[in-house]
Design an enzyme around this catalytic site. Sequence first.
Site, PDB file in Angstrom:
ATOM      1  N   GLY A  87     -14.477   6.883  -5.272  1.00 29.51           N
ATOM      2  CA  GLY A  87     -15.115   5.731  -4.662  1.00 29.51           C
ATOM      3  C   GLY A  87     -14.091   4.860  -3.953  1.00 29.51           C
ATOM      4  O   GLY A  87     -12.884   4.999  -4.139  1.00 29.51           O
ATOM      5  N   GLY A  88     -14.595   3.980  -3.118  1.00 23.29           N
ATOM      6  CA  GLY A  88     -13.700   3.038  -2.447  1.00 23.29           C
ATOM      7  C   GLY A  88     -13.306   3.467  -1.054  1.00 23.29           C
ATOM      8  O   GLY A  88     -13.666   4.540  -0.572  1.00 23.29           O
ATOM      9  N   LEU A  89     -12.526   2.602  -0.410  1.00 24.53           N
ATOM     10  CA  LEU A  89     -12.102   2.834   0.964  1.00 24.53           C
ATOM     11  C   LEU A  89     -10.636   3.238   0.992  1.00 24.53           C
ATOM     12  O   LEU A  89     -10.199   4.103   0.250  1.00 24.53           O
ATOM     13  CB  LEU A  89     -12.370   1.570   1.794  1.00 24.53           C
ATOM     14  N   GLY A 168      -8.768   7.497 -10.959  1.00 20.73           N
ATOM     15  CA  GLY A 168      -8.583   6.496 -11.998  1.00 20.73           C
ATOM     16  C   GLY A 168      -7.979   5.219 -11.466  1.00 20.73           C
ATOM     17  O   GLY A 168      -8.592   4.534 -10.649  1.00 20.73           O
ATOM     18  N   LEU A 169      -6.741   4.906 -11.906  1.00 19.44           N
ATOM     19  CA  LEU A 169      -6.143   3.640 -11.497  1.00 19.44           C
ATOM     20  C   LEU A 169      -4.742   3.837 -10.932  1.00 19.44           C
ATOM     21  O   LEU A 169      -4.060   4.816 -11.236  1.00 19.44           O
ATOM     22  CB  LEU A 169      -6.123   2.639 -12.661  1.00 19.44           C
ATOM     23  N   ALA A 170      -4.350   2.881 -10.084  1.00 19.25           N
ATOM     24  CA  ALA A 170      -3.013   2.836  -9.491  1.00 19.25           C
ATOM     25  C   ALA A 170      -2.462   1.448  -9.729  1.00 19.25           C
ATOM     26  O   ALA A 170      -3.011   0.455  -9.237  1.00 19.25           O
ATOM     27  CB  ALA A 170      -3.074   3.146  -8.000  1.00 19.25           C
ATOM     28  N   CYS A 186      -8.667  -1.350   0.231  1.00 15.56           N
ATOM     29  CA  CYS A 186     -10.003  -1.233  -0.363  1.00 15.56           C
ATOM     30  C   CYS A 186     -11.076  -1.948   0.455  1.00 15.56           C
ATOM     31  O   CYS A 186     -12.168  -2.237  -0.051  1.00 15.56           O
ATOM     32  CB  CYS A 186     -10.004  -1.738  -1.800  1.00 15.56           C
TER      33      CYS A 186
END
Length: 233
Positions: A87-89, A168-170, A186
Amino acid sequence: MRARPAVRLLRLGRLAYAESLAAQERCVGRQRAAGPGPRGPGPAGWLLLSEPAGPVYTRGLRGGPDPAGEERRLRALGAEFRRAARGGLLTFHGPGQLLAYPVLDLRRLGLSLRAYVGALEAAALGLCRRLGLPAARALPPPYTGVWLRGRKLCAVGVHCGMHITSHGLALNCCTDLTWFDHIVPCGLEGMGVTSLSEELQRHVTVDEITEPFLNAFEEVFQCTLTSHEESVG
């Protein structure tokens, strides 16, 4: 007391972003092959940790007005450009950034997708508290991630297929934040980015924060991390 589910930990170290994605996809395949299984102490999946070896811009599933032109412009800066099934840009990954990609069967953990995203944010917030940054906050959508003083410290973008998570996460540790100047991270206009090094006013490496992050992850997900040394190839 109910036994905690086990999550296999893979420390990939510093490597090309494409290699970390390939390792992730192999873990996704293994987790799907394992089947749903019961909720409980069995293997719930994997947690892959890595640090990108070079600069790379990634675009999520939501497109932009001129994706081809944007890709050419960003590649001209000397960075890679990758499309990611999350998801996301548009966002940036690079050296000095911790990538934590859980490949988890949400059925084994008893989590909805929304609760899972919240748990990722809570793990990053737990790390911030351990480092003396209690002002860090998770905000409602579309401001997914972890923020400090209106600037994003940790980006969250996930994919979930057949109840199996990926991406996941950054988390920015000592990332060169000037790479973010060339994009709208984003897709959030007017919002800046920050790093642990900037907030703590000292050099904070990925290696330094790995163990406290893992402690926070175990606490939030109520799981037991087990180091996995085998190749995932």
